[in-house]
Design a protein around this motif. Structure first.
Motif, PDB file in Angstrom:
ATOM      1  N   UNK A 189      10.833   3.859 -96.214  1.00 18.92           N
ATOM      2  CA  UNK A 189       9.810   3.552 -96.795  1.00 18.92           C
ATOM      3  C   UNK A 189       8.590   2.823 -95.834  1.00 18.92           C
ATOM      4  N   UNK A 190       8.249   3.518 -94.417  1.00 17.45           N
ATOM      5  CA  UNK A 190       6.852   2.848 -94.016  1.00 17.45           C
ATOM      6  C   UNK A 190       5.628   3.366 -94.889  1.00 17.45           C
ATOM      7  N   UNK A 199       7.108  11.770 -96.301  1.00 20.12           N
ATOM      8  CA  UNK A 199       8.207  12.744 -95.786  1.00 20.12           C
ATOM      9  C   UNK A 199       9.704  12.145 -95.382  1.00 20.12           C
ATOM     10  N   UNK A 200       9.163  11.287 -93.396  1.00 20.74           N
ATOM     11  CA  UNK A 200      10.042  10.969 -92.873  1.00 20.74           C
ATOM     12  C   UNK A 200      10.432   9.299 -93.097  1.00 20.74           C
ATOM     13  N   UNK A 201       9.838   9.044 -94.062  1.00 19.18           N
ATOM     14  CA  UNK A 201       9.911   7.595 -94.386  1.00 19.18           C
ATOM     15  C   UNK A 201      10.144   7.755 -95.356  1.00 19.18           C
ATOM     16  N   UNK A 252      12.345  -1.292 -99.481  1.00 15.18           N
ATOM     17  CA  UNK A 252      11.706  -0.579 -98.250  1.00 15.18           C
ATOM     18  C   UNK A 252      10.373  -1.335 -97.607  1.00 15.18           C
ATOM     19  N   UNK A 253       9.982  -0.291 -96.799  1.00 17.73           N
ATOM     20  CA  UNK A 253       8.716  -1.614 -95.953  1.00 17.73           C
ATOM     21  C   UNK A 253       7.703  -1.675 -96.570  1.00 17.73           C
ATOM     22  N   UNK A 254       6.929  -0.960 -97.410  1.00 15.95           N
ATOM     23  CA  UNK A 254       5.737  -0.781 -97.844  1.00 15.95           C
ATOM     24  C   UNK A 254       5.175  -2.075 -98.625  1.00 15.95           C
ATOM     25  N   UNK A 255       6.259  -2.573 -99.798  1.00 16.98           N
ATOM     26  CA  UNK A 255       6.719  -3.077-100.704  1.00 16.98           C
ATOM     27  C   UNK A 255       6.538  -4.171-100.310  1.00 16.98           C
ATOM     28  N   UNK A 256       6.577  -4.661 -99.251  1.00 20.30           N
ATOM     29  CA  UNK A 256       6.839  -6.217 -98.920  1.00 20.30           C
ATOM     30  C   UNK A 256       5.044  -6.542 -98.981  1.00 20.30           C
ATOM     31  N   UNK A 257       5.124  -8.000 -98.890  1.00 22.14           N
ATOM     32  CA  UNK A 257       3.466  -8.018 -98.894  1.00 22.14           C
ATOM     33  C   UNK A 257       3.299  -8.408 -97.338  1.00 22.14           C
ATOM     34  N   UNK A 258       1.723  -8.260 -97.447  1.00 21.88           N
ATOM     35  CA  UNK A 258       0.930  -7.225 -96.069  1.00 21.88           C
ATOM     36  C   UNK A 258       1.647  -8.819 -95.068  1.00 21.88           C
ATOM     37  N   UNK A 259       1.900  -9.787 -94.776  1.00 20.51           N
ATOM     38  CA  UNK A 259       2.638 -11.251 -93.974  1.00 20.51           C
ATOM     39  C   UNK A 259       3.661 -10.457 -93.519  1.00 20.51           C
ATOM     40  N   UNK A 260       4.318  -9.608 -94.436  1.00 20.45           N
ATOM     41  CA  UNK A 260       5.547  -9.876 -94.193  1.00 20.45           C
ATOM     42  C   UNK A 260       5.453  -8.833 -93.530  1.00 20.45           C
ATOM     43  N   UNK A 311      -1.334  -0.352-102.257  1.00 12.81           N
ATOM     44  CA  UNK A 311      -0.842  -0.550-101.197  1.00 12.81           C
ATOM     45  C   UNK A 311      -2.145   0.331-100.137  1.00 12.81           C
ATOM     46  N   UNK A 312      -2.578   0.420 -99.446  1.00 14.30           N
ATOM     47  CA  UNK A 312      -2.994   0.805 -98.021  1.00 14.30           C
ATOM     48  C   UNK A 312      -2.482   1.776 -97.705  1.00 14.30           C
ATOM     49  N   UNK A 313      -2.592   3.054 -97.751  1.00 17.58           N
ATOM     50  CA  UNK A 313      -1.728   4.156 -97.406  1.00 17.58           C
ATOM     51  C   UNK A 313      -2.237   4.572 -95.653  1.00 17.58           C
ATOM     52  N   UNK A 314      -0.962   3.831 -94.971  1.00 17.55           N
ATOM     53  CA  UNK A 314      -1.598   4.604 -93.753  1.00 17.55           C
ATOM     54  C   UNK A 314      -0.992   5.590 -92.958  1.00 17.55           C
ATOM     55  N   UNK A 315      -0.395   6.101 -94.196  1.00 20.32           N
ATOM     56  CA  UNK A 315      -0.383   7.895 -93.988  1.00 20.32           C
ATOM     57  C   UNK A 315      -1.086   8.297 -93.562  1.00 20.32           C
ATOM     58  N   UNK A 316      -2.195   8.370 -94.436  1.00 18.13           N
ATOM     59  CA  UNK A 316      -3.247   8.929 -94.124  1.00 18.13           C
ATOM     60  C   UNK A 316      -4.561   9.435 -93.103  1.00 18.13           C
TER      61      UNK A 316
END
Length: 433
Positions: free
Chosen positions: A75-76, A102-104, A116-124, A397-402
Motif C-alpha cells: 500500500x505505498x 497496482x504494484x502497491x 498499508x503504508x499510505x494509511x499511516x500518519x504522515x510523520x510515520x 491522503x496525497x496520491x503520490x502515484x499521480x
C-alpha cells in the motif's frame, strides 16, 4: 603483488557497498515493521535472486547485481477515486499511475487493510522513508570519525617546510626566480626551514588556518615569533601584496581561483595527526558543506564528463564517479606503496564518502527517491492541517502515484547519467598516484 592488492581493494569496496545497501534498507524495514506496515520483501541487489529465505511475512534475499536494493511495502499508494485499483486506461500517463498503484496492491492479503503504508500518519511515513538515508549518514559519520580520531588526517601546521626565494604570483607557471625578482619577505626576515611560528604581531596562533588569515590580512611590517631549536625569537618581516590561491576559509585552497592578499613566502609542513571530538565535528560540518556544494554543482560537470568519456579530454580530479569508478579507485588505493594503516584510512574514507553521497542523493525531493516520498508525506500533512484550520473537509491522503510520470522522467535522467559516468569510468578513469 600489486594486482593482488588491487583486487583485494575492489573486493573490499564491493563488500562495503553491499553492507551499505543492506544497512540502508534495514532502516526502512525496521521502522516499517515498528509502525505495523507489512513488508513482503527485503532485497539487496537487483536482477535474479541468488539466495532468499522467508522469515515471518518477509522474504529476505540477495540478488545478482549489487547496484542497489529495496524493500517492498504494502500500500505505498492510496487506491483510486472509486476505492479500488483502477482499470488500465489508454492514456500513457494514466497507465504509469495505475501500474504503480497496482504494484502497491499486488500482494495484498486478508487483514492487510490495517497494514498499508499510505494509511499511516504522515510523520510515520516520513520516518520510514528517512530511516534509510539516515542509516547511510550514521555509517558515514562512524567511518569518518573512526578514521579522523584514530589515524588522523593530513593537516598543515605552522612549522616551516620551505622558504620562497623571491616573490612570484601563484598563478604564474614558474617556480624559478629570475634576476630582478623581489626577495621574498620570509627569506629577507631570516625565516628558516624548521622554524615553528607561534605568534603573529604578538598574538598567539595555534593552527595553520589562523596563521594563514593573519598573513593574508597584513600588508606591511609584521613581527613573527618563532621557535627555533627550542628557543623563541622575533623576526621582523615586511609582507607584500601578491596574487595567491583563494582560501576556502579552513586553511585549504580553492582550485584555479586567485586573490590579491598579504604574502610572506613560505610553505607549511604537513603532518598526519588525529582530531579531537570537537575538531572532528567541525571537520564533518565542513565536509558535508563541501559535499552538498558538489551535489549542487553536479549538472555543471556533465559537459566535461561527456568530453572525457567520448572526446578524449582529460578527466578532472573532481569529476563524478560511479560504482565502477569508485571500486577502481579503491583498488588503486589498496595497491599504493604506503603504510598499511594509511591505505586502510583512505579506503574507509572512500566508503564513508560513498555513504554520505547516498544520504544526500536520496534526500533530493524527487520521486522515485526517498526524498520524493518524504516531500509527498509533508505536503499531505500541510494540506490536512490547512483544511482543519479553515474548517474544510479532510482532503485525504496525497496520491503520490499521480507523480509517477515525473518519477519516470527523473529515473530516465538518472539512468542516462549513470551510463555516462560508467563509460567515463571505463574508458577514461580517475587515476590515483
Amino acid at each position: 603483488m600489486t594486482l593482488v592488492l588491487n583486487l583485494i581493494g575492489v573486493l573490499v569496496f564491493v563488500a562495503g557497498l553491499l553492507i551499505s545497501i543492506a544497512w540502508h534498507e534495514l532502516g526502512h524495514l525496521s521502522t516499517a515493521k515498528l509502525f505495523g506496515i507489512r513488508v513482503p520483501q527485503y532485497m539487496v541487489g537487483f536482477g535474479k535472486t541468488i539466495w532468499s529465505r522467508k522469515k515471518g511475512d518477509t522474504e529476505y534475499g540477495i540478488k545478482a547485481i549489487p547496484m542497489g536494493g529495496y524493500i517492498r511495502m504494502i500500500g505505498m499508494f492510496p487506491p483510486g477515486e472509486d476505492g479500488k485499483v483502477s482499470a488500465r486506461s489508454t492514456s500513457p500517463f494514466r497507465s504509469m499511475i495505475e501500474d504503480a498503484r497496482s504494484a502497491a496492491y499486488e500482494e495484498l492479503e486478508p487483514g492487510d487493510e490495517t497494514r498499508l503504508f499510505y494509511t499511516r500518519k504522515p510523520w510515520k511515513r516520513v520516518i520510514v522513508m528517512f530511516a534509510g538515508p539516515f542509516m547511510n549518514l550514521v555509517l558515514a559519520m562512524a567511518l569518518f570519525f573512526g578514521v579522523w580520531m584514530t589515524y588522523g588526517i593530513k593537516q598543515q601546521t605552522t612549522e616551516v617546510a620551505t622558504v620562497s626565494e623571491c616573490v612570484l604570483k601563484q598563478s604564474q607557471n614558474r617556480d624559478v626566480c629570475k634576476d630582478g625578482d623581489q626577495i621574498a619577505p620570509g627569506k629577507a626576515a631570516g625565516l628558516l626551514v624548521g622554524d615553528r611560528i607561534v605568534a603573529f604581531d604578538g598574538k598567539q596562533v595555534k593552527d595553520w588556518a589562523a596563521l594563514q588569515k593573519k598573513i593574508r590580512d597584513t600588508i606591511g611590517p609584521a613581527t613573527l615569533t618563532v621557535v627555533r631549536d627550542g628557543e623563541r625569537m622575533d623576526l621582523k618581516a615586511n609582507l607584500v601584496a601578491n596574487q595567491v590561491a583563494k582560501s576556502d576559509g579552513h586553511g585549504g585552497y580553492v582550485k584555479g581561483q586567485y586573490v590579491d592578499a598579504g604574502w610572506l613566502g613560505f610553505g607549511s609542513k604537513t603532518v598526519i595527526a588525529p582530531l579531537s571530538l570537537g575538531e572532528s565535528l567541525d571537520y564533518a560540518g565542513q565536509y558535508v558543506e563541501t559535499s552538498v556544494q558538489g551535489l549542487v554543482n553536479l549538472p555543471a560537470k556533465i559537459p566535461a564528463l561527456w568530453d572525457a568519456a567520448f572526446n578524449g579530454a582529460e578527466r578532472q580530479p573532481d569529476s563524478p564517479v560511479g560504482i565502477v569508478g569508485a571500486a577502481r579507485i579503491t583498488g588503486d588505493l589498496a595497491a599504493l606503496d604506503l603504510p598499511s594503516e594509511e591505505r586502510a584510512s583512505y579506503i574507509l574514507s572512500m566508503l564513508a564518502a560513498f555513504n554520505l553521497s547516498l544520504f544526500l542523493f536520496n534526500m533530493l525531493p524527487l520521486l522515485p527517491l526517498d526524498g520524493g516520498h518524504i516531500a509527498g508525506a509533508l505536503w499531505e500533512s500541510v494540506r490536512r492541517h490547512a483544511a482543519r484550520i479553515f474548517r474544510r473537509a479532510d482532503p485525504g491522503p496525497f496520491d503520490v502515484a499521480r507523480l509517477m510520470p515525473a518519477a519516470y522522467v527523473v529515473a530516465a535522467v538518472f539512468v542516462c547519467f549513470t551510463l555516462l559516468v560508467l563509460v567515463a569510468d571505463v574508458v577514461n578513469p580517475i587515476k590515483i598516484t
